[in-house]
Write a protein that holds these residues in place. Sequence first.
Motif, PDB file in Angstrom:
ATOM      1  N   LEU A   1       0.839  -1.198   0.000  1.00 38.98           N
ATOM      2  CA  LEU A   1       0.000   0.000   0.000  1.00 38.98           C
ATOM      3  C   LEU A   1       0.871   1.243   0.000  1.00 38.98           C
ATOM      4  N   PHE A   2       0.389   2.272  -0.721  1.00 39.23           N
ATOM      5  CA  PHE A   2       1.100   3.540  -0.764  1.00 39.23           C
ATOM      6  C   PHE A   2       0.090   4.673  -0.616  1.00 39.23           C
ATOM      7  N   VAL A   3       0.423   5.619   0.242  1.00 38.24           N
ATOM      8  CA  VAL A   3      -0.467   6.742   0.510  1.00 38.24           C
ATOM      9  C   VAL A   3      -0.056   7.919  -0.367  1.00 38.24           C
ATOM     10  N   VAL A   4      -1.036   8.537  -1.014  1.00 39.85           N
ATOM     11  CA  VAL A   4      -0.778   9.663  -1.918  1.00 39.85           C
ATOM     12  C   VAL A   4      -0.755  10.962  -1.130  1.00 39.85           C
ATOM     13  N   SER A   5       0.221  11.807  -1.443  1.00 37.36           N
ATOM     14  CA  SER A   5       0.285  13.140  -0.851  1.00 37.36           C
ATOM     15  C   SER A   5       0.743  14.121  -1.916  1.00 37.36           C
ATOM     16  N   GLY A   6       0.110  15.272  -1.972  1.00 36.52           N
ATOM     17  CA  GLY A   6       0.491  16.285  -2.954  1.00 36.52           C
ATOM     18  C   GLY A   6      -0.399  16.255  -4.184  1.00 36.52           C
ATOM     19  N   ASN A   7      -0.117  17.178  -5.119  1.00 38.36           N
ATOM     20  CA  ASN A   7      -0.958  17.356  -6.303  1.00 38.36           C
ATOM     21  C   ASN A   7      -0.266  16.970  -7.605  1.00 38.36           C
ATOM     22  N   SER A   8       0.876  16.285  -7.527  1.00 36.32           N
ATOM     23  CA  SER A   8       1.620  15.993  -8.756  1.00 36.32           C
ATOM     24  C   SER A   8       0.858  15.070  -9.699  1.00 36.32           C
ATOM     25  N   MET A   9      -0.063  14.251  -9.162  1.00 33.61           N
ATOM     26  CA  MET A   9      -0.839  13.337 -10.008  1.00 33.61           C
ATOM     27  C   MET A   9      -2.307  13.741 -10.090  1.00 33.61           C
ATOM     28  N   TYR A  10      -2.619  14.957  -9.642  1.00 30.26           N
ATOM     29  CA  TYR A  10      -4.007  15.425  -9.691  1.00 30.26           C
ATOM     30  C   TYR A  10      -4.442  15.616 -11.144  1.00 30.26           C
ATOM     31  N   PRO A  11      -5.672  15.275 -11.540  1.00 27.72           N
ATOM     32  CA  PRO A  11      -6.764  14.766 -10.701  1.00 27.72           C
ATOM     33  C   PRO A  11      -6.838  13.242 -10.631  1.00 27.72           C
TER      34      PRO A  11
ATOM     35  N   SER B   1      13.898   5.614  -0.744  1.00 29.71           N
ATOM     36  CA  SER B   1      14.274   4.935   0.500  1.00 29.71           C
ATOM     37  C   SER B   1      13.189   3.910   0.807  1.00 29.71           C
ATOM     38  N   LYS B   2      13.324   3.213   1.922  1.00 32.25           N
ATOM     39  CA  LYS B   2      12.333   2.208   2.302  1.00 32.25           C
ATOM     40  C   LYS B   2      10.970   2.826   2.587  1.00 32.25           C
ATOM     41  N   THR B   3      10.969   4.080   3.014  1.00 33.82           N
ATOM     42  CA  THR B   3       9.711   4.709   3.417  1.00 33.82           C
ATOM     43  C   THR B   3       9.280   5.850   2.505  1.00 33.82           C
ATOM     44  N   GLN B   4      10.151   6.349   1.637  1.00 30.35           N
ATOM     45  CA  GLN B   4       9.810   7.469   0.765  1.00 30.35           C
ATOM     46  C   GLN B   4       9.782   7.020  -0.692  1.00 30.35           C
ATOM     47  N   CYS B   5       8.590   7.096  -1.268  1.00 28.64           N
ATOM     48  CA  CYS B   5       8.397   6.636  -2.639  1.00 28.64           C
ATOM     49  C   CYS B   5       7.645   7.686  -3.453  1.00 28.64           C
ATOM     50  N   VAL B   6       7.771   7.580  -4.760  1.00 28.26           N
ATOM     51  CA  VAL B   6       7.123   8.500  -5.691  1.00 28.26           C
ATOM     52  C   VAL B   6       6.163   7.712  -6.571  1.00 28.26           C
ATOM     53  N   ILE B   7       4.948   8.239  -6.720  1.00 31.75           N
ATOM     54  CA  ILE B   7       3.929   7.595  -7.559  1.00 31.75           C
ATOM     55  C   ILE B   7       3.697   8.487  -8.774  1.00 31.75           C
ATOM     56  N   HIS B   8       4.270   8.111  -9.914  1.00 30.96           N
ATOM     57  CA  HIS B   8       4.141   8.893 -11.144  1.00 30.96           C
ATOM     58  C   HIS B   8       3.865   7.966 -12.324  1.00 30.96           C
ATOM     59  N   ARG B   9       3.592   8.573 -13.464  1.00 26.65           N
ATOM     60  CA  ARG B   9       3.240   7.811 -14.666  1.00 26.65           C
ATOM     61  C   ARG B   9       4.442   7.711 -15.610  1.00 26.65           C
ATOM     62  N   ILE B  10       4.595   6.548 -16.249  1.00 25.68           N
ATOM     63  CA  ILE B  10       5.661   6.358 -17.235  1.00 25.68           C
ATOM     64  C   ILE B  10       5.281   7.070 -18.533  1.00 25.68           C
ATOM     65  N   VAL B  11       6.185   7.936 -19.023  1.00 26.26           N
ATOM     66  CA  VAL B  11       5.942   8.641 -20.284  1.00 26.26           C
ATOM     67  C   VAL B  11       6.958   8.254 -21.354  1.00 26.26           C
ATOM     68  N   GLY B  12       7.926   7.409 -20.997  1.00 27.34           N
ATOM     69  CA  GLY B  12       8.908   6.989 -21.988  1.00 27.34           C
ATOM     70  C   GLY B  12       9.900   6.011 -21.387  1.00 27.34           C
ATOM     71  N   THR B  13      10.618   5.322 -22.258  1.00 26.22           N
ATOM     72  CA  THR B  13      11.666   4.393 -21.835  1.00 26.22           C
ATOM     73  C   THR B  13      12.904   4.630 -22.689  1.00 26.22           C
TER      74      THR B  13
ATOM     75  N   ASN C   1       0.182  16.175 -13.280  1.00 28.53           N
ATOM     76  CA  ASN C   1      -0.032  17.605 -13.065  1.00 28.53           C
ATOM     77  C   ASN C   1       1.273  18.393 -13.055  1.00 28.53           C
ATOM     78  N   ASN C   2       2.387  17.734 -13.371  1.00 32.01           N
ATOM     79  CA  ASN C   2       3.686  18.407 -13.383  1.00 32.01           C
ATOM     80  C   ASN C   2       4.041  18.859 -14.798  1.00 32.01           C
ATOM     81  N   PRO C   3       4.682  20.024 -14.947  1.00 35.18           N
ATOM     82  CA  PRO C   3       5.061  20.476 -16.292  1.00 35.18           C
ATOM     83  C   PRO C   3       6.294  19.769 -16.839  1.00 35.18           C
TER      84      PRO C   3
END
Length: 354
Positions: free
Chosen positions: A31-41, A68-80, A91-93
């Motif tokens: 489980l991962f808890v979302v915080s912030g507006n980077s993936m809004y909406p 780290s073990k406790t700090q993670c980022v939830i973002h979308r893949i836009v390329g490889t 929601n990020n430029p």
Amino acid sequence: MKHLKEVIIGSISLILVLLLMGKIIGLPVALFVVSGNSMYPTLKTGDIVVGITDKNYKNGEVVVWCVSKTQCVIHRIVGTYNEYVITKGDNNPYIDPPILYSNVKYKELFVIPNYIWILIFLLVALYIFFNRKSFLPSGFSISVLVFGIYVLISVILLITMPVEIETSSILPYQPGVNLTGYNFNSDGSVSLNYSAENISFQNIKSCYILSPVSENLTQCFIDNQTIVIEVPYVIYQRAYYNGSNILEVGISAELDKGNLSGIYYLNVPFQKLEFSIDNFTLFIRNGNFFPVDVNVTLDYADFPGRQFDSKSFELRVPQNSELAYPLEKHAYEYVDVQYIYDGNQIFLKYYVSG
């Protein structure tokens, strides 16, 4: 039956605890808890993302990578790129720095909206509060409370100590070609203006113009991000005389990353002719991309009471120009002009005076 109920409740409690510890001990589901507006909406603060491990991550998937073990980022893949994936918040430029495939731990399986788990947490908390004298703690109720408290603490920590990401200064690599507009040039050619991102035009394969009465292959050339189409004036004339101001244009172009094919319907800005007479001179202004023929009839008489004589002739007014035609001088003189505009006959009459 009672034993089965206890087994089910115990299993749910164990699953909740394992999910909470999943990212720390490296379980395949976490489980991962979302915080912030980077993936809004798409994702909002307090939403819970249930992630699952995977070996193949694809463009468009929402993934979790950790610093780290406790700090993670939830973002979308836009390329490889080779062994890296490129991610970006909806929601990020700007994009994130390249991430090694090995650092991407989970991809989104499903999302629990914040209002659902908050409602369950409050219901359990209220039940315990109002039945506190007779309440016997169970593994399930304790797990729900621990789960809710854990999520609340996670949100508070993420808000007060957000994950620092050194974002890239470039926009995501998304090749694309879009028509931003078109304009008619003074020589009658048409410029199709494109917005080309991370892509460039190579050459023109073919282009054509479909007029109301015929289809014509024509010449095109590339000028930076613009395709210029040469339009023979006879095509404009046919459309003008037939009362149609729409031209259908088709192009096929080769790009450095693929091909472009398009069919466009262009609204031609046909104009009426402008007439004036001054000092026995007929002035005709033609603002169109093609010559227009005008029939002129001159009715005149040199003495009062005498029958008027007539003289007719045709004038061709060149494109984008003004024609000055000297008239014969008579005591009494009228000029009738006739031409076609938008498929209709236009009649005008002028009195000439010295």
